[in-house]
Design an enzyme around this catalytic site. Sequence first.
Site, PDB file in Angstrom:
ATOM      1  N   HIS A   1       0.869  -1.182   0.000  1.00 34.36           N
ATOM      2  CA  HIS A   1       0.000   0.000   0.000  1.00 34.36           C
ATOM      3  C   HIS A   1       0.897   1.220   0.000  1.00 34.36           C
ATOM      4  CE1 HIS A   1      -4.019  -1.471   0.268  1.00 34.36           C
ATOM      5  NE2 HIS A   1      -3.806  -2.144   1.363  1.00 34.36           N
TER       6      HIS A   1
ATOM      7  N   HIS B   1      -3.620  -7.236  -8.262  1.00 35.40           N
ATOM      8  CA  HIS B   1      -4.368  -7.118  -7.008  1.00 35.40           C
ATOM      9  C   HIS B   1      -4.899  -8.495  -6.613  1.00 35.40           C
ATOM     10  CE1 HIS B   1      -7.196  -5.831  -3.978  1.00 35.40           C
ATOM     11  NE2 HIS B   1      -6.686  -4.605  -4.050  1.00 35.40           N
TER      12      HIS B   1
ATOM     13  N   ASP C   1      -3.533   1.441  -7.575  1.00 36.33           N
ATOM     14  CA  ASP C   1      -2.232   2.114  -7.636  1.00 36.33           C
ATOM     15  C   ASP C   1      -1.946   2.633  -9.045  1.00 36.33           C
ATOM     16  OD1 ASP C   1      -1.364   1.516  -4.852  1.00 36.33           O
ATOM     17  OD2 ASP C   1      -1.549  -0.542  -5.581  1.00 36.33           O
TER      18      ASP C   1
END
Length: 153
Positions: free
Chosen positions: A9, A49, A97
């Site tokens: 993250h 992901h 992202d």
Amino acid sequence: MGALSGNRHGLLTEKAIELLEEYDPKRKDPKSLLVEKLKRGETIPGFGHPFYKNGDPRAKKLTELSESFFPKNREFLSAKILLEEAVRLLGDYPTIDAGLALVCRTLKLPKGAGLALFAIGRCAGWIAHSMEQYASDRLIRPRARYVGILPGR
């Protein structure tokens, strides 16, 4: 919130921004840039992901919004080309992202803006979790155990 600075993250958004900044369509085609990174054993930030196997809806929405507001923006078009090539090459879809990197690149936002935008987007969820945990008087999602120095020691 401390997890935002970790490799999964926060830092991934910055790494995705760096990838988009590294790509110069006048000097190299997108596939060559990506293949070189993969040959060196690097991963392509902004992809993979673990929960969104069919694509991160947040990244999709950020891309759609960027395109609707800035369809002819050079930075947007360059980033979109690179991300589309990564989709073809990896057989995977952009994550939040990559979506935030695309927005930051398009708008020429300063370093750290991607992480700030991610955190702002998460605030409502963090507050809701805190309220739920306070009301139930028990931990929610206790998947990890703190192993650091205890307060007052």
